[in-house]
Design a protein around this motif. Structure first.
Motif, PDB file in Angstrom:
ATOM      1  N   MET A 142      17.235 -22.302 -63.076  1.00 34.10           N
ATOM      2  CA  MET A 142      18.484 -22.500 -62.345  1.00 34.10           C
ATOM      3  C   MET A 142      19.157 -21.188 -61.959  1.00 34.10           C
ATOM      4  SD  MET A 142      18.967 -25.834 -62.242  1.00 34.10           S
ATOM      5  CE  MET A 142      20.629 -26.417 -62.381  1.00 34.10           C
ATOM      6  N   GLN A 143      18.412 -20.070 -61.968  1.00 31.36           N
ATOM      7  CA  GLN A 143      19.018 -18.784 -61.647  1.00 31.36           C
ATOM      8  C   GLN A 143      18.014 -17.872 -60.963  1.00 31.36           C
ATOM      9  OE1 GLN A 143      20.634 -16.656 -64.965  1.00 31.36           O
ATOM     10  NE2 GLN A 143      21.490 -15.052 -63.689  1.00 31.36           N
ATOM     11  N   ALA A 144      18.472 -17.195 -59.903  1.00 27.93           N
ATOM     12  CA  ALA A 144      17.654 -16.214 -59.193  1.00 27.93           C
ATOM     13  C   ALA A 144      18.574 -15.141 -58.623  1.00 27.93           C
ATOM     14  CB  ALA A 144      16.864 -16.879 -58.078  1.00 27.93           C
ATOM     15  N   ILE A 145      17.981 -14.007 -58.278  1.00 26.02           N
ATOM     16  CA  ILE A 145      18.756 -12.932 -57.656  1.00 26.02           C
ATOM     17  C   ILE A 145      18.036 -12.444 -56.406  1.00 26.02           C
ATOM     18  CG2 ILE A 145      19.738 -12.164 -59.851  1.00 26.02           C
ATOM     19  CD1 ILE A 145      17.808  -9.696 -59.630  1.00 26.02           C
ATOM     20  N   ALA A 146      18.805 -11.892 -55.491  1.00 23.82           N
ATOM     21  CA  ALA A 146      18.282 -11.107 -54.383  1.00 23.82           C
ATOM     22  C   ALA A 146      18.859  -9.707 -54.560  1.00 23.82           C
ATOM     23  CB  ALA A 146      18.711 -11.702 -53.052  1.00 23.82           C
ATOM     24  N   PHE A 147      18.111  -8.682 -54.120  1.00 23.93           N
ATOM     25  CA  PHE A 147      18.609  -7.327 -54.305  1.00 23.93           C
ATOM     26  C   PHE A 147      18.154  -6.416 -53.184  1.00 23.93           C
ATOM     27  CE2 PHE A 147      14.513  -7.350 -56.455  1.00 23.93           C
ATOM     28  CZ  PHE A 147      13.930  -6.161 -56.029  1.00 23.93           C
ATOM     29  N   MET A 148      18.896  -5.342 -53.021  1.00 24.10           N
ATOM     30  CA  MET A 148      18.474  -4.246 -52.156  1.00 24.10           C
ATOM     31  C   MET A 148      18.860  -2.942 -52.818  1.00 24.10           C
ATOM     32  SD  MET A 148      21.219  -4.252 -48.964  1.00 24.10           S
ATOM     33  CE  MET A 148      20.394  -3.040 -48.016  1.00 24.10           C
ATOM     34  N   VAL A 149      18.091  -1.898 -52.546  1.00 22.59           N
ATOM     35  CA  VAL A 149      18.331  -0.597 -53.145  1.00 22.59           C
ATOM     36  C   VAL A 149      18.885   0.320 -52.056  1.00 22.59           C
ATOM     37  CG1 VAL A 149      17.261   1.378 -54.298  1.00 22.59           C
ATOM     38  CG2 VAL A 149      16.506  -0.948 -54.840  1.00 22.59           C
ATOM     39  N   VAL A 150      19.978   0.996 -52.381  1.00 24.28           N
ATOM     40  CA  VAL A 150      20.630   1.924 -51.458  1.00 24.28           C
ATOM     41  C   VAL A 150      20.837   3.266 -52.154  1.00 24.28           C
ATOM     42  CG1 VAL A 150      21.809   0.092 -50.183  1.00 24.28           C
ATOM     43  CG2 VAL A 150      22.954   1.158 -52.105  1.00 24.28           C
ATOM     44  N   THR A 151      21.151   4.271 -51.363  1.00 23.06           N
ATOM     45  CA  THR A 151      21.470   5.577 -51.933  1.00 23.06           C
ATOM     46  C   THR A 151      22.978   5.660 -52.170  1.00 23.06           C
ATOM     47  OG1 THR A 151      21.748   6.555 -49.748  1.00 23.06           O
ATOM     48  CG2 THR A 151      19.549   6.717 -50.750  1.00 23.06           C
ATOM     49  N   ASP A 152      23.390   6.668 -52.922  1.00 18.62           N
ATOM     50  CA  ASP A 152      24.820   6.900 -53.151  1.00 18.62           C
ATOM     51  C   ASP A 152      25.589   6.967 -51.839  1.00 18.62           C
ATOM     52  OD1 ASP A 152      25.202   6.983 -55.903  1.00 18.62           O
ATOM     53  OD2 ASP A 152      24.702   9.112 -56.062  1.00 18.62           O
ATOM     54  N   GLU A 153      25.004   7.648 -50.852  1.00 18.25           N
ATOM     55  CA  GLU A 153      25.689   7.859 -49.580  1.00 18.25           C
ATOM     56  C   GLU A 153      25.948   6.550 -48.829  1.00 18.25           C
ATOM     57  OE1 GLU A 153      23.756  11.311 -51.067  1.00 18.25           O
ATOM     58  OE2 GLU A 153      22.733   9.518 -50.366  1.00 18.25           O
ATOM     59  N   ASN A 154      25.082   5.566 -48.994  1.00 11.86           N
ATOM     60  CA  ASN A 154      25.212   4.304 -48.267  1.00 11.86           C
ATOM     61  C   ASN A 154      25.854   3.192 -49.080  1.00 11.86           C
ATOM     62  OD1 ASN A 154      22.181   5.441 -47.302  1.00 11.86           O
ATOM     63  ND2 ASN A 154      23.667   4.973 -45.702  1.00 11.86           N
ATOM     64  N   MET A 155      26.075   3.417 -50.363  1.00 15.31           N
ATOM     65  CA  MET A 155      26.509   2.341 -51.244  1.00 15.31           C
ATOM     66  C   MET A 155      27.836   1.723 -50.818  1.00 15.31           C
ATOM     67  SD  MET A 155      28.458   1.156 -53.963  1.00 15.31           S
ATOM     68  CE  MET A 155      29.257   2.600 -54.589  1.00 15.31           C
ATOM     69  N   ILE A 156      28.829   2.518 -50.516  1.00 12.00           N
ATOM     70  CA  ILE A 156      30.152   1.968 -50.194  1.00 12.00           C
ATOM     71  C   ILE A 156      30.097   1.171 -48.891  1.00 12.00           C
ATOM     72  CG2 ILE A 156      32.522   2.571 -49.565  1.00 12.00           C
ATOM     73  CD1 ILE A 156      32.391   4.728 -51.725  1.00 12.00           C
ATOM     74  N   GLN A 157      29.409   1.695 -47.890  1.00 13.62           N
ATOM     75  CA  GLN A 157      29.258   0.979 -46.615  1.00 13.62           C
ATOM     76  C   GLN A 157      28.626  -0.392 -46.832  1.00 13.62           C
ATOM     77  OE1 GLN A 157      26.403   2.812 -43.988  1.00 13.62           O
ATOM     78  NE2 GLN A 157      26.098   0.894 -42.906  1.00 13.62           N
ATOM     79  N   VAL A 158      27.527  -0.432 -47.573  1.00 16.22           N
ATOM     80  CA  VAL A 158      26.810  -1.690 -47.804  1.00 16.22           C
ATOM     81  C   VAL A 158      27.634  -2.615 -48.697  1.00 16.22           C
ATOM     82  CG1 VAL A 158      24.716  -2.721 -48.769  1.00 16.22           C
ATOM     83  CG2 VAL A 158      24.565  -0.608 -47.441  1.00 16.22           C
ATOM     84  N   ARG A 159      28.234  -2.066 -49.730  1.00 17.62           N
ATOM     85  CA  ARG A 159      29.063  -2.874 -50.639  1.00 17.62           C
ATOM     86  C   ARG A 159      30.196  -3.561 -49.893  1.00 17.62           C
ATOM     87  NH1 ARG A 159      33.087   0.313 -54.099  1.00 17.62           N
ATOM     88  NH2 ARG A 159      34.082   0.172 -52.076  1.00 17.62           N
ATOM     89  N   ASP A 160      30.881  -2.820 -49.055  1.00 18.84           N
ATOM     90  CA  ASP A 160      32.010  -3.387 -48.324  1.00 18.84           C
ATOM     91  C   ASP A 160      31.574  -4.415 -47.290  1.00 18.84           C
ATOM     92  OD1 ASP A 160      33.627  -1.791 -49.861  1.00 18.84           O
ATOM     93  OD2 ASP A 160      34.108  -0.376 -48.254  1.00 18.84           O
TER      94      ASP A 160
END
Length: 79
Positions: free
Chosen positions: A49-67
């Motif tokens: 009953m549980q799964a995840i999706a993920f992507m890996v980003v660099t420090d420089e792109n983290m805030i852009q992708v997070r937001d």
């Protein structure tokens, strides 16, 4: 060298595996559209009953992708 951060989206319920698998498609599309330097994505079934999706980003792109994509959590990515 900048750190790599694994952004994670959690899915629960009987359709969690299919939802996580489908979410990965959208993550790949986002990487292509935004021309991000890394293209590491995936999904993992963590239980019936549980799964995840993920992507890996660099420090420089983290805030852009997070937001933009609002992951549920993140962790440092190590191979």
């Amino acid at each position: 060298m900048s750190r790599k951060i694994k952004l994670i989206w959690d899915f629960r319920g009987p359709a969690s595996a299919k939802t996580a698998e489908h979410h990965e498609i959208h993550l790949k599309e986002y990487i292509t559209i935004e021309k991000l330097p890394l293209n590491i994505t995936g999904f993992e079934i963590q239980g019936e009953m549980q799964a995840i999706a993920f992507m890996v980003v660099t420090d420089e792109n983290m805030i852009q992708v997070r937001d933009a994509l609002k992951p549920h959590r993140g962790e440092l990515y190590t191979v």
